[in-house]
Design a protein around this motif. Structure first.
Motif, short mmCIF file in Angstrom:
data_model
loop_
_atom_site.label_atom_id
_atom_site.label_comp_id
_atom_site.label_asym_id
_atom_site.label_seq_id
_atom_site.Cartn_x
_atom_site.Cartn_y
_atom_site.Cartn_z
N ALA B 443 63.95 55.46 41.00
CA ALA B 443 64.15 56.75 41.65
C ALA B 443 64.02 57.93 40.69
CB ALA B 443 65.53 56.79 42.31
N GLU B 444 64.57 57.77 39.47
CA GLU B 444 64.62 58.92 38.55
C GLU B 444 63.24 59.53 38.33
OE1 GLU B 444 65.91 56.04 38.07
OE2 GLU B 444 67.93 56.14 37.21
N VAL B 447 62.33 61.84 41.59
CA VAL B 447 63.24 62.84 42.14
C VAL B 447 63.31 64.03 41.18
CG1 VAL B 447 65.60 63.30 42.85
CG2 VAL B 447 64.56 61.09 43.37
N ASN B 448 62.56 65.07 41.47
CA ASN B 448 62.74 66.33 40.75
C ASN B 448 62.46 67.47 41.72
OD1 ASN B 448 60.00 67.65 40.31
ND2 ASN B 448 59.58 65.60 39.54
#
Lengths: 409, 550
Positions: B443-444, B447-448
């Motif tokens: 996910a990291e 996700v921004n």
């Protein structure tokens, strides 16, 4: 009392109890301190450092390049390289940077590059951005690790911003860096549908995790950017940015800085440096790129004025180009190049690094400018001295073997 | 807007939901939580939705009922055998993308590289851009091959009945990633997916490794085609005649680190060098006209090699590389590494170790049978646990495909180009992952702020028919619901888009939005809603946090 009135009162109550979002408060504090900003600029495609910062004092320079060598500087003559210290000269396309050199805001590090010998653009960019030459599996970028090391805890959704549609390798990692194609596109394009408020409610209402936390911050950031009206802040001090995507990127980074919304690390690229064919000298293909590059950097410094004391611009490129001109009046992939550091506490007006020489036996593998300054020495010094970031985590597995450049007082 | 948003927080507080804390700390269903064995399994419809989200690229309207009718296990078994599923409509839609069917020599011929001389003329002003365009029209430029491959990937993801096959092609291409914009790879990449990845996507892992090892796309991307014994000098005559070539360790390292053993797989730098020596001479025949695998004995290092303790005697020639592949694909570290990546794709960002162990055991007992490993995963309690439900954040590719599918939209090859561009805007330009790691499956990475905004904007543009070549009709999703009853419209919409499985939070917010005059237009006397903006409601669902998960 109908339903709407009730809801409105409820909202008032909540605002009274809860106050504004946490990071808005922190941003206000950060703004008061006028934090430091690092702007990293990547010249993609490998810029010819020997044309950008010309070693006219090296006896082997002119002979190596029959058609693309720049003529030695001559005072008072236009369209000539501009002498810096009797040995190096700036390409005439970078003439707008000369006042910054003279005011000692601009420093140059020559013969700078990667210890890895790859001549592949993609590998070399990957190594420079991950900060780990020769190691491809490094998950995050060196700038992202720098952001992690910043002294203050995350203060603003705009702490780390890359201009462009995708997050560059250098800023990938768990630091919530924003990639934005442009300031005015950083918005919910909802027309008059009311969807913006709907999204706000959806993200506010969902459980607290990375996704919805980022969503809430994003929508607050959109509001923040709208109310700061950053996209409307005009260039100051008569600064004129050259047309083109790089000038646009620098103009918008200046807007973000002047909007005081907590920017600390910014990233921009410029393409078009891979000059295999018809490179040109004082005029031509590379000269046109350098004019845009130098013009944008100079406009940025002028636009920010006194604020440049808090800002350092650091330029980089994955490698340099062959010392000898090729059969197409261009240059092929080489090794070391020149990098610039501009603004902040940089001790400018000097060319840093040991000059290895251009004679055949002095070259790397007989063909390229040798690397005498590891790019990590330069990047590390800027991160530590300007941003106050510990350097050990920036470049995994590396300890500098040479003394620092002394780029900062 | 703000007023309503905050007001619903209040309602949440009143009904016991609580006001979410700001910040991004972990919470229920957050990333990285490990499902525990013995957690409650999902109820039937949720399980079907879960399977459609994981083994397919999300449900289309009506899919839940269709899977319920055949039974979820029978549906999975069919998906494991894509050759038994008719898919003629997809094949017809792909027919306009000519480059997909070309051999490598044909691609090199039909999409010629621009001559450097012309670029020089252009720069010198002896040729106008217009004249250049006429010589190299966009539909004949090499980039077209990648663009058509991108469109084909989106089109198949949306339209194909063989959904699990598309999921696995995505997974294995990413595992054996090549970067379509690196040099000659642009002419090889379509053939690589078609001939290496697709036929083996549900086959045996060792076949994937072997096929990728000798394909020109991989040989070029990881430089093995240039790798030679240390004392080799390029024969005189060619453009690089007399130049010293040498050992290139790039492929050897990534083969072990990323394709088989994994970075902690127990190999050393000495093993990397030995493997690189074994593969010297695995090269490409005439890369710019033929692009075929060639073994070049003169570049090969004929000496003995020792790889992970196995002795490969001198004089093995091309077979040295084959022996290395056999050693690596039978190694327990490879079983563990492949199991970890599969469980991460299908279960959770942090793979539960007991399940990884069982999948690795399946690998070892079946010689890397992908079907068998997938069966182990979908039968596992970890897979159907409540913790795994919507635990994964969709990649941009998965998000775009699933949004189009949820709306029941149809797309042709032209519309698929636009969808590929949308995936790029959200952060995943297809076939453009530069590093050999491929795109991350956590996910990291996705996700921004910019990416989330791009997702919301895509949801808005798609649902409001701003993609002219993607046929969307949100109104048709709520056919039969009384347009004057917003609650009925919402119910019908959620049934169509997310198989009715919206969380209480999402449903509460959307119910609240029904009172928004911009979404439900009121009559002049304020006596009741006249019509509901279904497109905007649908956009809110597709842009919601819940829909970003699968």
């Amino acid at each position: 009392m109908n339903r709407r009135t009730f809801l409105r009162c409820g909202a008032c109550a909540l605002v009274a109890l809860g106050g504004p979002p946490r990071f808005l408060v922190r941003t206000a504090a950060a703004t008061a301190a006028r934090g430091k900003v690092l702007v990293a600029v990547f010249q993609r495609g490998a810029v010819d450092g020997l044309s950008m910062v010309v070693p006219h004092g090296d006896p082997a320079y002119a002979a190596a390049r029959q058609t693309i060598a720049l003529r030695p500087p001559k005072r008072g003559e236009a369209d000539r390289a501009v002498d810096l210290d009797g040995f190096f000269a700036l390409h005439p396309g970078l003439a707008p940077l000369v006042p910054l050199w003279e005011s000692r805001s601009l420093a140059i590090v020559h013969a700078c590059g990667s210890p890895d010998t790859t001549r592949s653009h993609f590998d070399a960019q990957d190594y420079m951005e991950s900060g780990s030459p020769g190691v491809k599996s490094t998950p995050d970028g060196w700038l992202a690790r720098a952001v992690k090391g910043l002294p203050q805890p995350k203060a603003s959704p705009f702490r780390a911003v890359a201009l462009g549609p995708i997050l560059p390798r250098a800023l990938q990692g768990d630091v919530g860096a924003v990639a934005m194609a442009s300031l005015d596109r950083f918005d919910v394009r909802a027309g008059d549908t009311g969807a913006r408020g709907g999204f706000e409610a959806l993200y506010a209402r969902s459980v607290s995790d990375l996704l919805s936390g980022t969503g809430r911050e994003t929508l607050e950031a959109v509001k923040m950017l709208r109310s700061a009206d950053a996209a409307r802040i005009p260039p100051a001090n008569g600064a004129l940015y050259p047309r083109g995507p790089f000038g646009e990127s620098m103009r918008q980074i200046a807007q973000l800085i002047k909007a005081n919304i907590g920017l600390e690390v910014a990233f921009a690229d410029m393409q078009g440096w891979d000059t295999h064919v018809g490179q040109g000298a004082e005029q031509g293909q590379l000269a046109a790129r350098l004019r845009e590059f130098g013009g944008a950097l100079a406009a940025f410094a002028q636009d920010l004025g006194d604020r440049m004391a808090d800002v350092v611009v650091l330029t980089m490129s994955e490698f340099g180009r062959t010392v000898v001109e090729n059969g197409n009046r261009g240059t092929d992939h080489g090794h070391a190049t020149a990098m610039l550091a501009l603004g902040g506490g940089v001790r400018g007006g000097r060319v840093y690094g040991r000059w290895p020489g251009l004679a055949r036996e002095q070259r790397f593998e007989g063909r390229d400018l040798a690397v005498t300054t590891d790019f990590r020495t330069l990047f590390g010094e800027v991160a530590r001295s300007h941003l106050g970031v510990p350097t050990a985590p920036l470049f995994p597995g590396w300890t500098p073997s040479r003394p620092p450049l002394g780029l900062f007082a | 807007m703000r007023r309503l948003a905050v007001a619903f927080l209040m309602l949440g507080a009143l009904t016991g939901g609580g006001v979410p804390a700001s910040g991004a700390g972990p919470g229920p269903g957050a990333l990285g939580e490990e499902p525990t064995r013995g957690a409650p399994p999902l109820a039937d419809d949720r399980r079907i939705l879960h399977v459609l989200n994981r083994l397919a690229l999300g449900p289309r309207p009506g899919d839940l009922e269709r899977v319920r009718a055949v039974g979820v296990d029978a549906w999975i078994e069919r998906q494991l055998h894509p050759e038994t599923i008719a898919d003629a409509a997809t094949e017809r839609a792909l027919a306009t993308l000519a480059s997909l069917r070309l051999s490598i020599p044909e691609a090199l011929r039909d999409y010629p590289r621009p001559e450097p001389k012309l670029r020089e003329k252009l720069q010198a002003g002896q040729l106008t851009r217009q004249e250049m365009m006429e010589l190299y029209p966009p539909e004949k430029r090499p980039f077209r091959i990648t663009a058509e491959l991108q469109a084909a990937k989106m089109l198949r993801a949306v339209e194909s009945e063989r959904q699990l096959q598309e999921v696995m092609v995505d997974f294995w291409f990413n595992h054996f990633n090549v970067f379509a914009a690196k040099g000659d790879v642009r002419w090889y990449v379509a053939a690589y997916e078609r001939d290496v990845i697709r036929p083996n996507a549900l086959g045996r892992f060792p076949d994937l490794v072997r096929a990728s090892a000798r394909h020109p796309a991989m040989l070029f991307y990881l430089d093995n085609w240039l790798s030679a014994r240390p004392d080799f000098t390029v024969p005189a005559g060619g453009p690089k005649g007399g130049r010293k070539a040498g050992l290139n360790e790039n492929y050897a390292r990534e083969l072990m680190e990323l394709h088989t053993l994994g970075v902690d797989g127990g190999y050393t730098q000495a093993d990397v060098t030995e493997v690189a020596r074994a593969f010297t001479g695995w090269s490409i025949d005439r890369p710019q006209t033929e692009g075929r695998f060639a073994f070049r004995p003169r570049m090969h290092d004929t000496g003995e090699k020792v790889v992970l303790g196995h002795r490969i005697p001198a004089g093995g020639g091309q077979d040295d590389g084959e022996r290395v592949l056999a050693i690596l694909t039978h190694h327990p570290a490879t079983a563990r590494f492949i199991a970890t990546k599969l469980v991460r794709r299908f279960v959770a960002d942090t793979p539960p170790p007991p399940l990884v162990q069982r999948v690795a055991a399946t690998y070892l007992s079946t010689d890397g049978d992908v079907r068998a490993m997938l069966r182990t995963i979908v039968a596992a309690p970890e897979f159907v646990s409540a913790e795994a439900y919507r635990a994964k954040v969709k990649t941009p590719f998965e998000f775009v495909a699933s949004a189009v599918r949820a709306l029941g939209a149809t797309v042709d090859a032209q519309g698929a180009f636009d969808l590929a561009r949308a995936s790029a805007e959200i952060g995943e330009p297809l076939y453009q992952a530069q590093p050999p790691t491929g795109y991350p499956d956590r996910a990291e990475a996705w996700v921004n702020s910019g990416a989330l905004l791009a997702r919301m904007n895509f949801a808005l543009a798609l649902a409001r028919s701003r993609y002219p070549r993607v046929a969307v009709d949100p109104g048709s999703l709520v056919t039969g619901a009384d347009p004057r009853s917003p609650d009925a419209v919402l119910d019908r919409l959620l049934a169509a888009l997310v198989a009715g499985q919206a969380s209480a939070e999402t449903r509460a917010v959307l119910t609240g939005e029904l009172t928004n005059p911009q979404i439900t237009r009121l009559t002049a006397e304020d006596r009741g809603p006249a019509s509901t903006d279904v497109a905007t409601l649908a956009a809110l669902v597709l842009g919601s946090p819940e829909f970003q998960r699968r």
